[in-house]
Scaffold this active site. Structure first.
Site, mmCIF file in Angstrom:
data_model
loop_
_atom_site.group_PDB
_atom_site.id
_atom_site.type_symbol
_atom_site.label_atom_id
_atom_site.label_comp_id
_atom_site.label_asym_id
_atom_site.label_seq_id
_atom_site.Cartn_x
_atom_site.Cartn_y
_atom_site.Cartn_z
ATOM 1 N N ARG A 143 28.308 34.795 55.016
ATOM 2 C CA ARG A 143 28.824 34.633 53.651
ATOM 3 C C ARG A 143 28.882 33.145 53.377
ATOM 4 O O ARG A 143 29.550 32.397 54.095
ATOM 5 C CB ARG A 143 30.214 35.253 53.502
ATOM 6 C CG ARG A 143 30.841 34.907 52.159
ATOM 7 C CD ARG A 143 32.076 35.689 51.841
ATOM 8 N NE ARG A 143 31.758 37.059 51.489
ATOM 9 C CZ ARG A 143 32.599 37.875 50.858
ATOM 10 N NH1 ARG A 143 33.806 37.462 50.506
ATOM 11 N NH2 ARG A 143 32.249 39.110 50.588
ATOM 12 N N HIS A 161 25.040 39.809 46.063
ATOM 13 C CA HIS A 161 25.987 40.480 46.976
ATOM 14 C C HIS A 161 25.390 41.861 47.271
ATOM 15 O O HIS A 161 25.900 42.899 46.834
ATOM 16 C CB HIS A 161 27.355 40.583 46.307
ATOM 17 C CG HIS A 161 28.476 40.907 47.264
ATOM 18 N ND1 HIS A 161 28.297 41.032 48.628
ATOM 19 C CD2 HIS A 161 29.806 41.120 47.040
ATOM 20 C CE1 HIS A 161 29.459 41.321 49.187
ATOM 21 N NE2 HIS A 161 30.394 41.378 48.260
ATOM 22 N N GLN A 166 27.278 44.985 48.895
ATOM 23 C CA GLN A 166 28.259 45.576 47.973
ATOM 24 C C GLN A 166 27.580 46.557 47.018
ATOM 25 O O GLN A 166 27.997 47.708 46.877
ATOM 26 C CB GLN A 166 28.934 44.451 47.167
ATOM 27 C CG GLN A 166 29.888 44.933 46.092
ATOM 28 C CD GLN A 166 31.190 45.446 46.658
ATOM 29 O OE1 GLN A 166 31.863 44.734 47.399
ATOM 30 N NE2 GLN A 166 31.565 46.666 46.332
ATOM 31 N N ASP A 184 34.002 42.762 37.590
ATOM 32 C CA ASP A 184 34.311 41.838 38.693
ATOM 33 C C ASP A 184 35.138 40.703 38.095
ATOM 34 O O ASP A 184 35.226 40.559 36.867
ATOM 35 C CB ASP A 184 32.997 41.311 39.301
ATOM 36 C CG ASP A 184 33.196 40.456 40.549
ATOM 37 O OD1 ASP A 184 34.326 40.450 41.101
ATOM 38 O OD2 ASP A 184 32.245 39.784 40.972
ATOM 39 N N CYS A 189 34.530 45.683 42.680
ATOM 40 C CA CYS A 189 34.338 45.348 44.101
ATOM 41 C C CYS A 189 35.576 44.746 44.751
ATOM 42 O O CYS A 189 35.688 44.752 45.974
ATOM 43 C CB CYS A 189 33.144 44.413 44.265
ATOM 44 S SG CYS A 189 33.373 42.816 43.458
ATOM 45 N N ARG A 200 31.925 51.075 51.931
ATOM 46 C CA ARG A 200 31.146 49.946 52.460
ATOM 47 C C ARG A 200 30.923 50.114 53.960
ATOM 48 O O ARG A 200 29.889 49.735 54.490
ATOM 49 C CB ARG A 200 31.851 48.630 52.140
ATOM 50 C CG ARG A 200 31.850 48.419 50.626
ATOM 51 C CD ARG A 200 32.128 47.021 50.248
ATOM 52 N NE ARG A 200 31.164 46.100 50.806
ATOM 53 C CZ ARG A 200 31.355 44.788 50.860
ATOM 54 N NH1 ARG A 200 32.480 44.276 50.399
ATOM 55 N NH2 ARG A 200 30.442 43.997 51.367
HETATM 56 N N1 CP Z 1 34.136 42.999 47.664
HETATM 57 C C1 CP Z 1 34.122 42.082 48.642
HETATM 58 O O1 CP Z 1 33.078 41.584 49.079
HETATM 59 O O2 CP Z 1 35.358 41.779 49.112
HETATM 60 P P1 CP Z 1 35.720 40.625 50.119
HETATM 61 O O3 CP Z 1 35.503 39.309 49.370
HETATM 62 O O4 CP Z 1 37.152 40.846 50.448
HETATM 63 O O5 CP Z 1 34.821 40.695 51.313
HETATM 64 N N1 NVA Z 2 31.859 37.541 42.340
HETATM 65 C C1 NVA Z 2 32.864 37.481 43.352
HETATM 66 C C2 NVA Z 2 32.740 38.638 44.288
HETATM 67 C C3 NVA Z 2 33.770 38.716 45.349
HETATM 68 C C4 NVA Z 2 33.573 39.846 46.294
HETATM 69 C C5 NVA Z 2 32.756 36.164 44.101
HETATM 70 O O1 NVA Z 2 31.650 35.683 44.350
HETATM 71 O O2 NVA Z 2 33.793 35.628 44.419
#
Ligand code: CP
Ligand code: NVA
Length: 309
Positions: free
Chosen positions: A108, A135, A138, A227, A267, A293
C-alpha cells in the site's frame, strides 16, 4: 508470474474465475472459524509480506486472514522501519531481498511508480493494496458482494457512484468495462474522473455516465457506492473540497430516487459523505462488504501464486 496491480490489466476471464473460486470457498467455510484452514491448505508453507506506507485496518487484517485460511502466513511491515523507508536502501535491493524471503508481496503506497519499480525487481508476485490510481482488491471484492446480495451478474444492474473521483472509483470504472455494467457517476464538475481513465474507457468502446447532479446519477440505481471525500494523504484544501461536495451527501431523500431495493456500499473508512441513517440503514451492507474481502483476497492470492483452479 501473475501480479495484481490494476484491474485494467487483468483478463476478464481471470477476474471472473477469481470471483467464482471465492464463491465456492466461502460456501465451503460456513461451519469453520476464522483461523481454520481450507481443505487441502493450498498455500501451505507460503508467506505473504505486506508493507503499508499508509494506514490500513481492513486490508491488513483481511489479507492476514486470507492467507492463514489457505494454510500460509503473513509478515506485516511498515516502510519507515525498513532501510528502504529510511532512504538507505534501493527498491532494487529491497525487492531482491523480499523475493528471497517471501512468496508474495502486498504494497500500500502513495506512489504508483513505486509499485512498478518493485515489479521490475521482484521475482515474486506483487499485489496493489491501494495506490493513488487504484484499489483493485477492494473493487473486485465489492463485485462479489453485489452479486452475492443481488443474486445476479453485475452486468444486469445499474451501478452508481456518488463522491470523489479517486482510486476506488478508478477501479470501479475499470470494473465497469471488464464486467460490462452501467456506471453512473455523480460528482462536482471540478472532481470528475481524469482524462486518462476516460480515454481508456473510450478506447475499449465502453461508456460511463457522469453527472454533476447527484439526483441524476442516483436515479434508478440498484447499487450506490461511495467513499470519503478526503482520501488518505489527499493534499487539497480540505475545507473547500468538503464544501464543494456538500450537495452530494447521500441521505434518505437522495436515496429515495434509487430503485426500491437498492443496496448501499462503502469501502470504509467513512466521513460525512453519507448520513448515519443510510450508512446504518437496512439497505446498507458495509459490514458484509468488509468481510467479503477475506474471501475474494484468498482467490486473488491463489491467482497470483498460480494455484487458482
Ligand atoms: N477499505 C480499505 O481498504 O480499508 P483500510 O484502509 O482500512 O485497509
Ligand atoms: N479513497 C480512500 C480509500 C480508503 C480505503 C483513500 O485512498 O484513502
Amino acid at each position: 508470474m501473475r501480479h495484481f496491480i490494476n484491474l485494467k490489466d487483468i483478463a476478464t476471464k481471470d477476474l471472473k474465475k477469481i470471483i467464482a473460486d471465492a464463491k465456492r470457498r466461502k460456501n465451503l467455510r460456513k461451519k469453520l472459524s476464522a483461523l481454520d484452514i481450507d481443505k487441502g491448505a493450498p498455500l501451505k508453507g507460503k508467506i505473504l509480506i505486506q508493507m503499508f506506507e499508509k494506514a490500513s485496518s481492513r486490508t491488513r487484517i483481511s489479507f492476514y486472514l486470507a492467507i492463514k485460511q489457505l494454510g500460509g502466513g503473513t509478515l506485516t511491515l511498515r516502510s519507515n522501519e525498513l532501510h528502504l523507508g529510511q532512504g538507505g536502501e534501493s527498491i532494487a535491493d529491497t525487492a531482491k531481498v523480499l523475493s528471497t524471503y517471501g512468496d508474495g508481496f502486498m504494497l500500500r503506497t502513495d506512489s504508483d511508480k513505486k509499485i512498478e519499480d518493485f515489479k521490475k525487481f521482484l521475482s515474486i508476485p506483487i499485489i496493489n493494496g491501494l495506490s493513488p490510481s487504484s484499489h483493485p482488491t477492494q473493487i473486485l471484492s465489492d463485485i462479489f458482494t453485489v452479486e452475492e446480495i443481488k443474486k445476479k451478474p453485475i452486468s444486469k444492474l445499474n451501478i452508481c457512484w456518488i463522491g470523489d473521483s479517486n482510486n476506488v472509483l478508478n477501479s470501479l470504472i475499470a470494473a465497469s468495462v471488464k464486467f460490462s455494467f452501467k456506471l453512473s457517476i455523480g460528482c462536482p464538475k471540478k472532481f470528475e474522473p481524469g482524462q486518462e481513465v476516460r480515454n481508456w474507457v473510450k478506447k475499449n468502446k465502453k461508456k460511463i455516465y457522469i453527472y454533476n447532479d447527484p439526483k441524476k446519477a442516483i436515479k434508478g440505481a440498484d447499487v450506490i457506492f461511495s467513499d470519503k471525500v478526503i482520501s488518505l494523504n489527499d493534499k487539497v484544501n480540505k475545507k473547500k473540497k468538503i464544501k464543494t461536495f456538500k450537495s452530494f451527501r447521500i441521505d434518505k431523500k437522495l436515496t429515495n430516487l434509487a430503485n426500491k431495493n437498492f443496496i448501499f456500499l462503502h469501502c470504509l473508512p467513512r466521513g460525512n459523505e453519507v448520513s448515519e441513517d443510510v450508512f446504518l440503514g437496512k439497505h446498507s451492507h458495509v459490514w458484509l462488504q468488509a468481510m467479503n474481502r477475506v474471501h475474494v483476497q484468498k482467490s486473488i492470492l491463489l491467482y497470483c501464486f498460480g494455484k487458482l483452479r
